[in-house]
Design a protein around this motif. Structure first.
Motif, PDB file in Angstrom:
ATOM      1  N   GLN A 158    -120.034   2.224   8.276  1.00  0.00           N
ATOM      2  CA  GLN A 158    -120.140   1.585   9.584  1.00  0.00           C
ATOM      3  C   GLN A 158    -121.186   0.483   9.578  1.00  0.00           C
ATOM      4  N   ASP A 159    -122.309   0.740   8.910  1.00  0.00           N
ATOM      5  CA  ASP A 159    -123.343  -0.297   8.823  1.00  0.00           C
ATOM      6  C   ASP A 159    -122.853  -1.507   8.032  1.00  0.00           C
TER       7      ASP A 159
ATOM      8  N   GLU B 264    -120.520  -3.468  10.234  1.00  0.00           N
ATOM      9  CA  GLU B 264    -121.282  -4.173  11.272  1.00  0.00           C
ATOM     10  C   GLU B 264    -121.951  -5.414  10.714  1.00  0.00           C
ATOM     11  N   LYS B 265    -122.483  -5.331   9.523  1.00  0.00           N
ATOM     12  CA  LYS B 265    -123.100  -6.502   8.895  1.00  0.00           C
ATOM     13  C   LYS B 265    -122.064  -7.583   8.617  1.00  0.00           C
TER      14      LYS B 265
ATOM     15  N   ARG C  97    -119.308  -8.122  10.326  1.00  0.00           N
ATOM     16  CA  ARG C  97    -118.951  -8.746  11.598  1.00  0.00           C
ATOM     17  C   ARG C  97    -120.036  -9.720  12.054  1.00  0.00           C
TER      18      ARG C  97
ATOM     19  N   LYS D  22    -125.495  -8.656  17.510  1.00  0.00           N
ATOM     20  CA  LYS D  22    -125.006  -7.287  17.716  1.00  0.00           C
ATOM     21  C   LYS D  22    -124.774  -7.000  19.192  1.00  0.00           C
TER      22      LYS D  22
ATOM     23  N   LYS E 284    -121.156  -6.135  20.912  1.00  0.00           N
ATOM     24  CA  LYS E 284    -120.959  -4.933  21.710  1.00  0.00           C
ATOM     25  C   LYS E 284    -120.397  -5.275  23.088  1.00  0.00           C
TER      26      LYS E 284
ATOM     27  N   ASP F 288    -116.642  -5.623  19.863  1.00  0.00           N
ATOM     28  CA  ASP F 288    -116.622  -5.887  18.419  1.00  0.00           C
ATOM     29  C   ASP F 288    -115.553  -6.906  18.029  1.00  0.00           C
TER      30      ASP F 288
END
Length: 413
Positions: A7-8, A11-12, A14, A42, A46, A50
């Motif tokens: 997940q991390d 996220e990076k 994106r 971020k 959110k 996303d």
């Protein structure tokens, strides 16, 4: 690789995709790159679920708006009058280190100031609050004091633009917003507008009068709205009788031992100093006026102390009580039966915590931690000390240089 690491990593990716698509449109300046850090991107991701394209478009619009407002050139010297009056300021930080902003705007503010100037003041206060945040804090709290407004529509013109700016250009920043003591018609207008406001779920309307009996702030001598006009028997001097009537037939006195129903009684004692004759009224001196006055006395006064159960004999008895015609049998009274819970109801209702707490109580409990910031007096110097250059103005920019020069001169000798 675990799920959290995956997940991390997504996220990076994106965040990098948003920055790459943003730089394709136009190159970013140094200050814009500093603004578009990982935490900022971020928050925009959110807010847009996303979605990389929507987040990049939203962030691009935010950068253009900040450039049109001139956020990088805002200084405290532009709002010297507002800072002196305490129109908008950072009152402090809550238990979780979130800055709490206070807005005390008067109704005639919009008559002498444009909407653009109010927007610049709002953005300046938001930037000061963001500067005072700790490293792991990203949210702030907003308090609107509406006690200076008499028009609900005029105050609505202050609240709605503020919430719109926070939702569009500061996503994920607002923790809670409280509207304190609004005009009477504001609640009706807010119910009609609430479904169309994005941040309405975290905006609460409260009244400061609900917190008069707070244990932390039990001294309300400095708050005129909290003072009570009720009769306080403790404030009376410890005398047997207080005040008397100037009539020679009867006296109107207030006893120190107050009756719960009638803290007064009329007696037949003569208070006139020019009276010649007996000290008490005899049967010949009693008139129907005296008898009628004596009938207004409370039962506790008509009954002598120490003999409450005994009947007092007097010339003119008090108003008789109705006689009981029947003897009630308590066993034959059919009391309403307590309804039993139906088996059709969900068992979760019996184990749900806080199901008996009303919405007003929840709003009151949510505002209670921020009550001290609402009642805290404003200090301009304390607020200016929280500003960092360049927001602090010329004083915050020049004063460090003066200190260094003073130290260098002192070190020579």
């Amino acid at each position: 690789m675990g799920k959290i690491e995956q997940q991390d990593q997504k996220e990076k990716e994106r965040i990098e995709s948003v920055l790459v698509s943003l730089k394709k449109q136009f190159p970013l300046s140094v200050k814009q790159e500093k603004f578009c850090n990982n935490a900022c991107v971020k928050r925009f991701l959110k807010a847009k679920g996303d979605n990389v394209k929507k987040a990049a478009k939203h962030l691009r619009a935010c950068l253009s708006w900040r450039e049109s407002i001139g956020v990088e050139h805002l200084i405290a010297d532009e709002f010297s009058a507002e800072l002196a009056d305490g129109v908008a300021y950072v009152s402090g930080h809550d238990d979780e280190s979130r800055p709490v902003m206070m807005f005390r705007i008067k109704q005639d503010y919009q008559k002498f100031h444009s909407q653009k100037l109010f927007t610049r003041l709002l953005v300046f206060t938001l930037e000061v609050a963001i500067q005072t945040m700790s490293r792991n804090v990203e949210e702030f709290v907003l308090l609107f004091d509406a006690s200076f407004f008499k028009s609900a529509s005029a105050f609505m013109n202050i609240v709605l633009p503020t919430l719109k700016i926070l939702a569009e250009y500061y996503p994920g920043r607002l923790h809670r917003a409280f509207v304190i003591d609004p005009p009477s018609l504001f609640s009706y207008l807010w119910k009609g507008v609430k479904p169309f406001v994005e941040l309405s779920a975290i905006t609460t309307v409260v009244s400061s009068l609900d917190f008069e009996e707070s244990l932390e702030y039990n001294d309300f001598t400095s708050y005129p709205r909290a003072s009570s006009l009720r009769f306080d028997p403790c404030s009376l001097p410890s005398t047997a009788k207080i005040g008397s009537c100037s009539s020679s037939r009867f006296s109107f006195t207030v006893s120190h031992h107050l009756d719960s129903l009638k803290p007064w009684h009329l007696t037949l004692t003569d208070t006139s100093s020019s009276k010649v004759g007996p000290a008490t009224l005899g049967p010949a001196l009693i008139s129907p006026v005296n008898a009628r006055s004596f009938s207004f006395a409370s039962p506790a006064t008509r009954t002598p102390r120490g003999s409450i159960n005994t009947v007092r004999k007097s010339f003119f008895p008090s108003t008789p009580l109705p006689q009981k015609t029947q003897v009630m049998d308590h066993a034959t009274i059919n009391h309403p039966r307590t309804p039993k819970p139906s088996f059709l109801q969900s068992p979760a209702l019996f184990f749900k915590k806080g199901c008996h707490v009303s919405k007003a109580d929840r709003c009151r409990e949510s505002f209670h931690p921020f009550l001290k910031f609402y009642r805290r007096p404003y200090d301009e110097m304390t607020y200016r000390s929280k500003m960092r250059p360049p927001l602090g103005g010329l004083i915050s920019i020049v004063s460090p240089q003066l200190r260094r020069r003073h130290m260098s001169i002192s070190q020579r000798f």
